[in-house]
Design a protein around this motif. Structure first.
Motif, short mmCIF file in Angstrom:
data_model
loop_
_atom_site.label_atom_id
_atom_site.label_comp_id
_atom_site.label_asym_id
_atom_site.label_seq_id
_atom_site.Cartn_x
_atom_site.Cartn_y
_atom_site.Cartn_z
N ARG A 416 0.83 -1.21 0.00
CA ARG A 416 0.00 0.00 0.00
C ARG A 416 0.87 1.26 0.00
O ARG A 416 0.45 2.32 0.46
CB ARG A 416 -0.94 0.01 1.20
CG ARG A 416 -0.25 0.20 2.55
CD ARG A 416 -1.22 0.83 3.53
NE ARG A 416 -0.57 1.19 4.77
CZ ARG A 416 -1.10 2.03 5.65
NH1 ARG A 416 -2.25 2.60 5.41
NH2 ARG A 416 -0.47 2.31 6.78
N SER A 417 2.09 1.16 -0.49
CA SER A 417 3.00 2.31 -0.53
C SER A 417 2.45 3.37 -1.47
O SER A 417 1.49 3.16 -2.21
CB SER A 417 4.39 1.87 -0.97
OG SER A 417 4.34 1.31 -2.27
N GLY A 418 3.09 4.55 -1.45
CA GLY A 418 2.59 5.66 -2.25
C GLY A 418 2.54 5.38 -3.73
O GLY A 418 1.69 5.91 -4.46
N SER A 419 3.44 4.51 -4.22
CA SER A 419 3.46 4.19 -5.65
C SER A 419 2.24 3.36 -6.08
O SER A 419 1.97 3.23 -7.27
CB SER A 419 4.73 3.43 -6.01
OG SER A 419 4.81 2.21 -5.27
N MET A 420 1.52 2.79 -5.12
CA MET A 420 0.33 2.01 -5.43
C MET A 420 -0.93 2.87 -5.52
O MET A 420 -2.04 2.34 -5.73
CB MET A 420 0.12 0.93 -4.36
CG MET A 420 1.11 -0.21 -4.41
SD MET A 420 0.82 -1.34 -5.79
CE MET A 420 -0.72 -2.10 -5.31
N ASP A 421 -0.77 4.16 -5.34
CA ASP A 421 -1.94 5.05 -5.35
C ASP A 421 -2.64 4.99 -6.70
O ASP A 421 -2.01 4.85 -7.74
CB ASP A 421 -1.50 6.48 -5.04
CG ASP A 421 -2.68 7.39 -4.76
OD1 ASP A 421 -3.80 6.86 -4.58
OD2 ASP A 421 -2.49 8.62 -4.73
N GLY A 422 -3.97 5.11 -6.65
CA GLY A 422 -4.75 5.11 -7.89
C GLY A 422 -5.34 3.76 -8.21
O GLY A 422 -5.75 3.00 -7.33
#
Length: 966
Positions: A416-422
């Motif tokens: 759920r890190s920031g790169s998984m946003d969207g």
């Protein structure tokens, strides 16, 4: 400030109202003078209030201020560098008066309010509204501005545009604004000369026969003379490439072609010219259906595994094409070129979500057939649970508790890190929820989300409350970095405590761990404790080497995907694989169920099957062959306009050795595939399209003069959104339908012929299409739009503005604006209150004269004026006593009149002498009492004198009685 009336003609009723007041005053109302004046005055005033309410009485204040809305054209046709109008806005707004209101609206295909009307200046203003730049609809912006104008200011619109409208009608909207008193000033932004070559139209026959020659007509429009290249494609296959020359204006070219492949084909023309400054209008499209032998698309999961199917197609004289799932078309129009599709042991993880949607739409809306065959990567084993293809098939992937499946302990480890946003995280959550839905109550599930540290979203637990677990998964939000080892170690430690026959971990991430730790011991402990781990790498940024090694060491499977839409299929496939009982590997001879017209194929018996993938037949499906479980082996149904078939064993011979060796196999499977072909008839219809602004008009013409039924049209766009259009007859054999288009694209159209007696019954259907390659925003314009803008300004009383003088927006006379305040409600309220007072005056016997004089007395007292002396109190009491005696005498009869007259006369003489008469001196016995005593003689008065006085007394008594009743 002033008074006005909405309906002044009602004021003519003042004449009869005056007559009524005079009549009421002269009428013989039995009231005292003061009371009569009050009653007549109230009644007249009430009627006057009602009359002014009917006339719509209003008071107003005259204001001299403006409300100015700037409407800015932000479509793509506006000249490059025209953003200088933003500075022009700010400069012109500085010339406003303090009380003037200003607002800004952006317009393209739609209109949005950038800033509402306000007293604030535009110094800090910037455009932020989202508009559809592919169309110009200034009329909608003007309509929006007119609806937001206040009542207390003179309205004005400043229109900033190049005049190249293609949606709506400026002049028609201008006429409406003129009627509302809204002036429109225009700031024209001239379009500079541009070198441009555009494809205006591509045309060829809609229906062709195989091997038929055809002429492809291409119309070009150009603003300059040039030489370039013209290319023509059939689907994605290049047909021709040639050098052409164009002159300024319209240019037409005709190319000869040969219809080779049967099916529904899309033709595309492209141009390439040196110096062409706008490339968006350099392509054009057309559709045509080539009649010929049917064609089937075979999609094989394992290369070379479709040899048996290809032999079957060849023996049945059915054309076919075999591809890998990665080669599936990316546009729905390409699927309609086939009569049916066969998915031969293909995993859902090898198709994108959009491709599966296209296949389902092609079947449902355009009648394309679909056959799925079994195998280790098919049905539930392939991850088709809750996919669009499962919706189209006659079987579902859930087993619904038919057999005992080993209990499963599953933990999902989700990045759920920031790169998984969207979309990544949303699809990961969707995948986790699908997996939970596949599991049973006796299974255990846990979900841990990780960034820099692990967070247990769902502690490992039995699935007794699926809704709660699903809602907890939905709550995952992106944050932080990526630390994989700690999350996997926590999942392992928690899974040790779970009581289940099979234990599995699924790890999903799109990044690399922030620390480098050894996973060897961790994976070895998993294997030792009968656990497995599968990993999913999303995108090129994931640590593919680490994730692949983890899956290999932990005896699981590794998945890599650049298409995040496949994540749900991967998760559901993993959950099914862990159950392992989806594959039934007991040999059996299938039983015949509901074969329908396939009954003759199985009349002499059927061969043995060694294994198949377990599924559940849907409620309305026809199950032709079943297993002893019973599970469907061969099932079919109608899905929308198309037909689909499920064969749950394989066609390679691994599970169905006896079947592929059966002498009737080719004939049987040929009939199964042919049953799925579209049920098209020869449709004597011709479709034409015409773009009017952003509305596409579809014209349908029937060649059959005897057809009397109705038509239904369904249009599917590139986003797979389907609209059902209302088709209306316009002439014998001619029909019309329309739809709004928000963006260009390819639009597939299915037209159904409906039975005249039963509109729900379809007689036949056919698929065609149309293309809007680019918006009319990018067409090469003709004529000068400035003349139209000037006509708009003149019509509404506006002005043509210039970039050099922005201050003139607020110059000139301002029409005075009345701020109206309606008085109708107040007038009616006052009339009701006075009506209540009018009833009281007429019905209640109160000293209305004194009440009326009370305000004057209070006023005089306030001014220091002495009030008149009150009459003698004792004399007033005597008059009251006398009145009482007179009334009593009246009711005792005529014989008491004389005694009453004598007492009245004695009292009068006594008052004249200024003496008081004691109550004890008043005789207590009446003449009647005297007559009742023995020996008493009653003397009768003289007739003449007594009669006159009695009549006078009687009149006074009657008057007193009437006053008392009133």
């Amino acid at each position: 400030m002033g008074i006005q009336f909405r309906e002044p003609w009602f004021l003519l009723l003042l004449i009869p109202l005056a007559g009524f007041a005079v009549w009421a005053w002269r009428s013989k109302l039995r009231m005292e003078d003061n009371r009569k004046r009050l009653a007549v005055g109230l009644r007249t005033l009430i009627l006057l209030l009602l009359l002014t309410a009917l006339a719509g009485m209003q008071w107003f204040v005259t204001l001299e201020r403006q409300a100015v809305f700037y409407i800015v054209d932000r479509s793509d046709s506006m000249p490059a560098g025209s953003q200088s109008y933003e500075q022009w806005l700010k400069t012109s707004a500085e010339a406003r008066k303090d009380q003037d209101l200003i607002g800004v609206i952006s317009a393209g295909g739609n209109a949005v309010v950038e800033r509402s009307l306000s007293l604030q200046a535009l110094r800090q203003f910037s455009f932020s509204g989202e508009v559809n730049r592919q169309f110009s609809n200034m009329a909608q912006g003007m309509q929006l501005a007119a609806g937001l104008m206040p009542e207390d200011a003179a309205p004005r619109i400043v229109l900033i545009t190049d005049g190249q409208e293609n949606v709506g009608d400026l002049l028609r909207q201008g006429q409406l604004l003129k009627n509302k008193g809204v002036a429109v000033d225009v700031l024209p932004i001239p379009a500079p000369a541009r070198k441009d070559v555009a494809i205006e139209n591509v045309k060829l026959p809609e229906n062709l026969y195989q091997a038929e020659k055809y002429a492809l007509e291409i119309q070009l429009s150009s603003t300059f003379a040039a030489t370039g290249e013209l290319r023509v494609y059939e689907d994605n296959r290049e047909l021709t490439r040639q050098t052409v020359s164009v002159e300024r204006g319209d240019n037409r070219f005709a190319l000869q072609g040969l219809a080779k492949e049967p099916g529904f084909h899309r033709y595309r023309a492209e141009i390439y010219f040196e110096g062409d400054e706008q490339a968006v209008n350099n392509a054009g499209y057309a559709f045509s259906r080539v009649s010929g032998p049917p064609k089937v698309l075979i999609v094989e999961g394992t290369p070379g595994s479709s040899g048996n199917l290809e032999s079957v197609m060849a023996s049945g004289l059915i054309g076919y094409e075999t591809i890998a799932p990665e080669m599936l078309p990316l546009e729905i129009a390409d699927y309609t070129g086939y009569d049916s599709m066969i998915l031969n042991n293909v995993s859902a993880t090898r198709m994108s979500g959009m491709q599966m949607e296209m296949i389902e739409k092609a079947v449902k809306d355009h009648g394309i057939g679909l056959v799925m065959t079994g195998g280790e990567d098919s049905y539930g084993m392939g991850g088709y649970f809750k996919t669009p293809i499962e919706r189209a098939l006659p079987v579902s992937m859930e087993l619904e508790g038919k057999r005992e499946i080993p209990s499963l302990g599953l933990i999902l480890v989700i990045d759920r890190s920031g790169s998984m946003d969207g979309d990544k995280l949303e699809l990961a959550k969707e995948a986790a929820m699908r997996t939970v839905e596949l599991m049973r109550e006796k299974d255990s599930v846990g979900v841990v989300a990780f960034d820099s540290t692990p967070w247990w979203v769902v502690e490992p637990q039995k699935l007794t409350d699926k809704k709660k677990v699903l809602s907890q998964i939905q709550s995952i939000q992106p944050a932080g970095g990526t630390e994989i080892y700690t999350a996997v170690q926590d999942a392992y430690q928690q899974l040790l405590k779970v009581d289940a026959q099979r234990k599995h971990i699924i790890l999903l991430t799109d990044g690399q761990s922030s620390t480098n730790q050894s996973y060897d011991q961790l994976t070895a402990n998993m294997v030792q404790n009968n656990m497995t781990l599968s990993s999913v790498a999303v995108g090129d940024g994931a640590d593919v080497a680490l994730l692949e090694a983890l899956a290999k060491q932990a005896k699981g499977r590794f998945y890599f995907t650049n298409d995040q839409s496949t994540i749900p299929a991967i998760f559901s496939r993993e959950a099914v694989i862990m159950a392992r009982t989806y594959i039934v590997d007991q040999p059996f001879v299938p039983a015949v169920g509901q074969p329908g017209d396939w009954g003759t194929l199985f009349g002499r018996g059927v061969p043995q099957i060694n294994a198949y993938v377990a599924t559940t037949a849907k409620q309305t499906a026809e199950v032709a062959l079943t297993s002893p479980e019973p599970d469907p082996l061969l099932a079919r149904w109608q899905y929308g306009s198309g037909r689909t078939v499920a064969w749950t064993s394989d066609v390679t011979g691994k599970w169905s050795r006896d079947w592929v060796a059966w002498d009737a196999f080719a004939q049987t499977f040929t009939q199964i595939v042919k049953w799925t072909f579209p049920q098209f008839q020869d449709m004597p219809l011709e479709l034409t399209t015409r773009l009017n602004g952003n509305e596409m008009k579809l014209g349908i013409k029937s060649q059959d003069a005897e057809f009397k039924g109705g038509l239904r049209a369904s249009v599917t766009d590139e986003a797979l959104q389907t609209k059902t259009l209302q088709v209306t007859p316009t002439a014998p054999g001619e029909y019309e339908a329309g739809m709004d288009i928000s963006k260009p694209g390819v639009f597939l159209t299915r037209i159904d012929l409906l039975d005249e007696s039963d509109p729900d019954r379809t007689l036949g259907s056919f698929t065609t299409g149309f293309v809007l390659p680019y918006s009319p925003e990018y067409r090469i314009g003709s004529g000068d739009p400035t003349a139209k803008l000037k006509q708009l300004a003149d019509m509404t009383g506006g002005r043509m503005l210039s970039m050099e003088r922005p201050e003139e927006v607020f110059q000139g006379d301002v029409a005075a604006k009345k701020q109206l305040h309606d008085l109708t409600r107040w007038l009616l309220t006052l009339a009701v209150l006075l009506w209540v007072l009018d009833i009281a005056v007429r019905r209640l016997s109160l000293p209305w004269g004194r009440l009326a004089a009370l305000p004057g007395a209070l006023l005089r007292r306030g001014r220091g004026t002495a009030a008149p002396k009150a009459p003698d109190a004792e004399a007033a009491m005597e008059r009251l006593r006398e009145r009482k005696r007179n009334v009593g005498a009246f009711y005792r009869g005529a014989d008491a009149i004389q005694d009453a007259a004598d007492r009245s006369r004695d009292s009068s003489s006594l008052l004249e002498r200024g003496t008081e008469a004691a109550p004890a001196e008043v005789p207590q016995q009446t003449s009647t009492e005297q007559r009742s005593k023995p020996g008493t003689t009653v003397s009768k008065p003289a007739v003449s004198e007594t009669t006159d006085k009695s009549a006078e007394t009687m009149n006074r008594l009657l008057a007193a009685k009437n006053r008392r009743r009133r």
